[in-house]
Write an enzyme that holds these catalytic residues in place. Structure first.
Site, PDB file in Angstrom:
ATOM      1  N   HIS A 180      17.363 -36.921  -8.890  1.00 30.08           N
ATOM      2  CA  HIS A 180      16.668 -37.394  -7.686  1.00 30.08           C
ATOM      3  C   HIS A 180      15.190 -37.016  -7.723  1.00 30.08           C
ATOM      4  O   HIS A 180      14.542 -36.998  -6.681  1.00 30.08           O
ATOM      5  CB  HIS A 180      17.352 -36.833  -6.442  1.00 30.08           C
ATOM      6  CG  HIS A 180      18.772 -37.276  -6.314  1.00 30.08           C
ATOM      7  ND1 HIS A 180      19.127 -38.548  -5.933  1.00 30.08           N
ATOM      8  CD2 HIS A 180      19.938 -36.638  -6.583  1.00 30.08           C
ATOM      9  CE1 HIS A 180      20.448 -38.665  -5.936  1.00 30.08           C
ATOM     10  NE2 HIS A 180      20.962 -37.517  -6.342  1.00 30.08           N
ATOM     11  N   LYS A 222       5.955  -4.532  -4.002  1.00 34.96           N
ATOM     12  CA  LYS A 222       7.403  -4.353  -3.921  1.00 34.96           C
ATOM     13  C   LYS A 222       7.908  -4.442  -2.490  1.00 34.96           C
ATOM     14  O   LYS A 222       9.000  -4.929  -2.236  1.00 34.96           O
ATOM     15  CB  LYS A 222       7.735  -2.981  -4.513  1.00 34.96           C
ATOM     16  CG  LYS A 222       9.210  -2.694  -4.614  1.00 34.96           C
ATOM     17  CD  LYS A 222       9.811  -3.393  -5.803  1.00 34.96           C
ATOM     18  CE  LYS A 222      11.299  -3.285  -5.860  1.00 34.96           C
ATOM     19  NZ  LYS A 222      11.889  -4.412  -6.577  1.00 34.96           N
ATOM     20  N   ARG A 229       3.959  -0.338  -4.791  1.00 35.71           N
ATOM     21  CA  ARG A 229       3.691  -0.852  -3.448  1.00 35.71           C
ATOM     22  C   ARG A 229       2.383  -1.619  -3.348  1.00 35.71           C
ATOM     23  O   ARG A 229       2.120  -2.288  -2.345  1.00 35.71           O
ATOM     24  CB  ARG A 229       3.657   0.311  -2.445  1.00 35.71           C
ATOM     25  CG  ARG A 229       4.936   1.091  -2.376  1.00 35.71           C
ATOM     26  CD  ARG A 229       4.816   2.191  -1.351  1.00 35.71           C
ATOM     27  NE  ARG A 229       4.613   1.642  -0.019  1.00 35.71           N
ATOM     28  CZ  ARG A 229       5.592   1.253   0.772  1.00 35.71           C
ATOM     29  NH1 ARG A 229       6.831   1.364   0.390  1.00 35.71           N
ATOM     30  NH2 ARG A 229       5.331   0.762   1.962  1.00 35.71           N
ATOM     31  N   ASN A 258      -1.625   2.164   5.677  1.00 41.90           N
ATOM     32  CA  ASN A 258      -0.782   1.091   5.149  1.00 41.90           C
ATOM     33  C   ASN A 258      -0.379   0.243   6.341  1.00 41.90           C
ATOM     34  O   ASN A 258       0.209   0.757   7.289  1.00 41.90           O
ATOM     35  CB  ASN A 258       0.447   1.716   4.467  1.00 41.90           C
ATOM     36  CG  ASN A 258       1.520   0.691   4.149  1.00 41.90           C
ATOM     37  OD1 ASN A 258       1.228  -0.488   3.981  1.00 41.90           O
ATOM     38  ND2 ASN A 258       2.751   1.138   4.055  1.00 41.90           N
ATOM     39  N   GLY A 259      -0.706  -1.059   6.300  1.00 42.19           N
ATOM     40  CA  GLY A 259      -0.343  -1.927   7.424  1.00 42.19           C
ATOM     41  C   GLY A 259      -1.496  -2.847   7.776  1.00 42.19           C
ATOM     42  O   GLY A 259      -2.435  -3.015   7.002  1.00 42.19           O
ATOM     43  N   CYS A 286       0.845  -1.177   0.000  1.00 42.65           N
ATOM     44  CA  CYS A 286       0.000   0.000   0.000  1.00 42.65           C
ATOM     45  C   CYS A 286       0.889   1.238   0.000  1.00 42.65           C
ATOM     46  O   CYS A 286       1.901   1.281   0.687  1.00 42.65           O
ATOM     47  CB  CYS A 286      -0.937   0.117   1.198  1.00 42.65           C
ATOM     48  SG  CYS A 286      -2.092  -1.230   1.342  1.00 42.65           S
ATOM     49  N   GLU A 329      17.020 -18.011  -8.617  1.00 44.56           N
ATOM     50  CA  GLU A 329      16.616 -16.636  -8.918  1.00 44.56           C
ATOM     51  C   GLU A 329      15.999 -16.551 -10.316  1.00 44.56           C
ATOM     52  O   GLU A 329      14.994 -15.862 -10.514  1.00 44.56           O
ATOM     53  CB  GLU A 329      17.832 -15.702  -8.765  1.00 44.56           C
ATOM     54  CG  GLU A 329      17.621 -14.256  -9.168  1.00 44.56           C
ATOM     55  CD  GLU A 329      16.560 -13.515  -8.355  1.00 44.56           C
ATOM     56  OE1 GLU A 329      16.063 -14.052  -7.354  1.00 44.56           O
ATOM     57  OE2 GLU A 329      16.220 -12.387  -8.756  1.00 44.56           O
ATOM     58  N   TRP A 368      -2.826  -2.751  -1.627  1.00 46.41           N
ATOM     59  CA  TRP A 368      -2.521  -4.171  -1.781  1.00 46.41           C
ATOM     60  C   TRP A 368      -3.311  -4.846  -0.674  1.00 46.41           C
ATOM     61  O   TRP A 368      -2.996  -4.704   0.502  1.00 46.41           O
ATOM     62  CB  TRP A 368      -1.025  -4.407  -1.619  1.00 46.41           C
ATOM     63  CG  TRP A 368      -0.585  -5.801  -1.926  1.00 46.41           C
ATOM     64  CD1 TRP A 368      -0.201  -6.286  -3.135  1.00 46.41           C
ATOM     65  CD2 TRP A 368      -0.452  -6.887  -1.002  1.00 46.41           C
ATOM     66  NE1 TRP A 368       0.156  -7.607  -3.019  1.00 46.41           N
ATOM     67  CE2 TRP A 368       0.015  -8.004  -1.726  1.00 46.41           C
ATOM     68  CE3 TRP A 368      -0.684  -7.034   0.365  1.00 46.41           C
ATOM     69  CZ2 TRP A 368       0.253  -9.241  -1.133  1.00 46.41           C
ATOM     70  CZ3 TRP A 368      -0.452  -8.265   0.956  1.00 46.41           C
ATOM     71  CH2 TRP A 368       0.015  -9.351   0.204  1.00 46.41           C
ATOM     72  N   GLU A 400       7.306 -14.954 -11.286  1.00 46.65           N
ATOM     73  CA  GLU A 400       6.723 -13.693 -10.825  1.00 46.65           C
ATOM     74  C   GLU A 400       6.046 -12.900 -11.917  1.00 46.65           C
ATOM     75  O   GLU A 400       4.981 -12.335 -11.709  1.00 46.65           O
ATOM     76  CB  GLU A 400       7.832 -12.769 -10.305  1.00 46.65           C
ATOM     77  CG  GLU A 400       8.350 -13.047  -8.968  1.00 46.65           C
ATOM     78  CD  GLU A 400       9.409 -12.022  -8.614  1.00 46.65           C
ATOM     79  OE1 GLU A 400       9.150 -11.237  -7.710  1.00 46.65           O
ATOM     80  OE2 GLU A 400      10.490 -12.008  -9.238  1.00 46.65           O
ATOM     81  N   LYS A 447      12.196 -15.241 -11.104  1.00 43.65           N
ATOM     82  CA  LYS A 447      11.892 -14.127 -12.019  1.00 43.65           C
ATOM     83  C   LYS A 447      10.806 -14.539 -13.005  1.00 43.65           C
ATOM     84  O   LYS A 447       9.871 -13.793 -13.269  1.00 43.65           O
ATOM     85  CB  LYS A 447      13.128 -13.686 -12.820  1.00 43.65           C
ATOM     86  CG  LYS A 447      14.204 -12.925 -12.112  1.00 43.65           C
ATOM     87  CD  LYS A 447      13.845 -11.519 -11.703  1.00 43.65           C
ATOM     88  CE  LYS A 447      13.167 -11.496 -10.379  1.00 43.65           C
ATOM     89  NZ  LYS A 447      13.926 -11.376  -9.183  1.00 43.65           N
TER      90      LYS A 447
HETATM   91  C1  F6R Z   1      11.533 -10.897  -6.193  1.00 49.77           C
HETATM   92  C2  F6R Z   1      11.226  -9.917  -5.184  1.00 49.77           C
HETATM   93  C3  F6R Z   1      10.900 -10.371  -3.808  1.00 49.77           C
HETATM   94  C4  F6R Z   1      11.773  -9.605  -2.809  1.00 49.77           C
HETATM   95  C5  F6R Z   1      11.378  -9.955  -1.363  1.00 49.77           C
HETATM   96  C6  F6R Z   1      12.284  -9.282  -0.360  1.00 49.77           C
HETATM   97  O1  F6R Z   1      11.779 -10.323  -7.417  1.00 49.77           O
HETATM   98  O2  F6R Z   1      11.240  -8.752  -5.437  1.00 49.77           O
HETATM   99  O3  F6R Z   1      11.066 -11.749  -3.673  1.00 49.77           O
HETATM  100  O4  F6R Z   1      13.105  -9.934  -3.052  1.00 49.77           O
HETATM  101  O5  F6R Z   1      10.063  -9.565  -1.147  1.00 49.77           O
HETATM  102  O6  F6R Z   1      12.222  -7.898  -0.467  1.00 49.77           O
HETATM  103  P1  F6R Z   1      13.317  -6.965   0.175  1.00 49.77           P
HETATM  104  O7  F6R Z   1      14.599  -7.245  -0.498  1.00 49.77           O
HETATM  105  O8  F6R Z   1      12.832  -5.580  -0.065  1.00 49.77           O
HETATM  106  O9  F6R Z   1      13.381  -7.318   1.635  1.00 49.77           O
END
Ligand code: F6R
Length: 615
Positions: free
Chosen positions: A511, A610, A27, A101-102, A2, A488, A75, A495, A492
């Site tokens: 395995h 984010k 956000r 927000n929260g 949010c 990773e 969000w 997501e 990506k």
């Molecule tokens: C993946 C992604 C999330 C963040 C995770 C941690 O692309 O963006 O998996 O890496 O939410 O976020 P931070 O690094 O802000 O603690």
């Protein structure tokens, strides 16, 4: 999660707030809303959907004007995304209007009590409960709004960044924070409120970042009044001068923030090591580490905590620290660590990694580690974030704002910073020979240039993306330093394209995951020319004999994998330990192009946000 924005001054609040909400849309983006005081009433316009949907709704209401207002991009946590659950929320009397927000964890009990006292609720949100609690307090003792907010917040459990306005006193905005970020931009005869400074950066570079349990009463032509929420004590805040500039938060000619941020990596990595990596002098200088080098060198183990991509950077760091600084490292999901009874003591170092510096689970893990006596070192990107303030020492990655929800430059800059940290420690512990140490410094400095070369494979990667975009599953394989890169790469793709993908250590394939392989399965194999090369080639042969399609990430000049794979993308030669900084790039590009070709919203993938400030 949010985003909140507020404005109080002499300009048109609506346009400032809408523009600010767009910048904060990373956000949360399932609904958006705005409340404007127009001189006689507070008008609320809100909608399910994006800020652009809100703009359409505002445009349809021609009289939405005013120079005092608050806005929100959501969000969802409590209640599905719909118009009613969108913020702002109004109290039963109609006077108080809030954005939040929260999460208010004890909202159900408070709601029950308010219902018993005759309050009714339109939405399913915890926020509507909070605004009515404030109103109930205000009425119970004829309190000023600021006092009522303070009393009410002492009754709630959870996290919040709030802004609240009162129709009866339209000369103030009250803001408060616990666990969710809130910045106040201070201009001349105007104030801005936002979850981060990006909504007001072109108007002022003076900002106060509220700490947990702090609130402020903001009035025009008066100094804001800052108070501690717990005891009501007044305090003078620290006014920070912001370094952010407007170009950094715009797309700069790229179609998406994610692509811009992928291409920014050479510069971002340079910014991470600028002033810290002194190759000629054979030094890594980072004050957060230098000041604590004894503690770090004497630690019996390092525990790294983080979530998502930051956790993956921690896994790469585990290989690096153990290889060159010869110290045992454990990497933990912050969300697991915080609820275990981890064996951590004052002889341990905990490294918390977080791009946003606001991730709730990582913050809680830090608090637990500190309680157990560990020394906590933070690796964050966002300057002034909660994690950077909560840790005992730390270093910023200086990657610049990362706006695309999928992390890209945050990952490579975190690895860069952790590599420098490991090198500094290796020097102090004499676990690397002088020549090897120097070789690592020299090679690290060449990485930005080598990433530029990898970025030249963008067109080829796009072509490969076109061939496999309709696959329903992907497998990513890597070994050693590049096993976390496989994880990773898979994250990506999941997501932003919503294609199922799994990352595995290449040898683990037999395995279990090998059962998935058939002619429809694309498998991305990181097959660079290091110690495990022969073994990876065998793994590729195993895949080929089951008709899997191989996309190989290989070292320039490779012939063996080229002969077996369906496609190869080359990376320049580097030290094995630094190779994740290069092998990651084609995986980022591959997921980006697949998502674009599938028509997905790359920068704002569904269900994600984010900054994950709820657990
Ligand atoms: C993946 C992604 C999330 C963040 C995770 C941690 O692309 O963006 O998996 O890496 O939410 O976020 P931070 O690094 O802000 O603690």
């Amino acid at each position: 999660m949010c985003g909140i924005v507020g404005y109080f001054g002499y300009r048109d609040a609506k346009s400032i707030i809408v523009k600010g909400l767009k910048r904060l849309e990373y956000r949360g983006y399932d609904s958006a809303g705005i409340a404007l005081y127009d001189g006689s009433d507070i008008k609320i316009i809100k909608t399910k959907g994006k800020v652009s949907d809100l703009e359409d709704k505002i445009a349809a209401k021609k009289n939405a004007n005013g120079s005092l207002g608050i806005g929100h991009t959501r969000w969802a946590t409590h209640g599905v995304p719909n118009d009613i659950n969108s913020h702002p929320h109004r109290s039963n009397s109609g006077d108080l209007v809030i954005i939040h927000n929260g999460i208010i964890e004890n909202y159900a009990a408070i709601k029950k009590e308010l219902v018993n006292r005759g309050y009714s609720f339109q939405s399913d949100t915890d926020t509507e409960v909070l605004v009515n609690l404030i109103e109930a307090v205000q009425k119970s003792g004829n309190y000023k709004l600021g006092e009522a907010v303070q009393i009410a917040l002492n009754q709630v459990v959870g996290a919040y960044a709030i802004a609240i306005i009162d129709l009866k006193k339209p000369n103030e905005i009250i803001v408060a924070r616990l666990g969710s970020p809130l910045a106040i931009g201070i201009g001349k005869d105007e104030y801005f409120i936002a979850s981060d400074a990006s909504p007001f950066i072109e108007y002022t570079n003076n900002a106060v970042y509220l700490e947990d349990e702090e609130m402020a009463v903001i009035r025009l032509h008066k100094e804001p009044e800052f108070r501690n929420i717990k005891n009501g004590d007044l305090f003078d805040p620290y006014v920070q001068e912001l370094q952010l500039n407007i170009e950094e938060i715009e797309k700069g000619g790229f179609n998406h923030f994610m692509l811009k941020e992928i291409f920014e990596q050479p510069k971002a990595i340079q910014d991470t090591y600028r002033g810290r990596l002194k190759v000629n002098k054979g030094l890594v200088k980072m004050s957060g580490i230098d000041d604590n080098i004894e503690k770090l060198s004497n630690a019996q183990k390092i525990t790294i905590v983080g979530c998502g991509t930051s956790w993956h950077a921690g896994l790469v760091a585990e290989y690096i620290f153990e290889e060159i600084a010869r110290i045992p490292v454990e990497v933990e999901y912050a969300s697991e660590f915080r609820y275990r009874n981890p064996i951590i003591s004052d002889k341990d170092i905990v490294i918390a990694i977080s791009q946003s510096g606001e991730t709730a689970d990582t913050l809680a893990a830090i608090k637990l580690a500190k309680k157990n006596g560990a020394f906590v070192f933070g690796v964050c990107n966002v300057v002034g974030s909660s994690i950077s303030r909560e840790t005992d020492a730390g270093a910023y990655t200086h990657a610049g704002p990362e706006i695309g929800v999928a992390s890209t430059k945050a990952f490579t800059t975190q690895i860069t910073l952790l590599t420098m940290m490991a090198l500094r420690l290796a020097k102090a512990k004499r676990t690397l020979s002088a020549s090897d140490y120097k070789r690592h410094l020299i090679e690290l400095e060449t990485i930005p240039g080598k990433i530029k070369t990898v970025l030249e494979s963008d067109a080829l990667t796009k072509k490969i993306a076109g061939i496999y975009k309709d696959a329903t599953n992907f497998l990513y394989l890597g070994r050693g330093f590049n096993f976390p890169v496989a994880l990773e790469g898979a994250l990506k793709l999941k997501e932003i394209s919503y294609i199922h993908a799994e990352g595995y250590p290449a040898a683990e394939m037999k395995h279990g995951p090998i059962a998935l392989i058939d002619e429809n399965m694309p498998i991305v194999v990181i097959a660079t020319k290091y110690g495990h090369y022969k073994k990876i080639v065998s793994n590729i042969q195993e895949i080929k004999s089951r008709k899997g399609k191989i996309i190989g990430i290989v070292t320039k000049g490779d012939t063996q994998v080229k002969a077996l794979a369906d496609h190869v993308i080359e990376i320049p030669e580097t030290l094995e330990l630094l190779s994740p900084l290069l092998t990651t790039i084609p995986l980022q590009l591959l997921s980006y192009h697949i998502a674009v070709l599938l028509g997905k919203n790359v920068d704002q993938p569904r269900n994600l946000a984010k900054s994950v400030t709820v657990e």
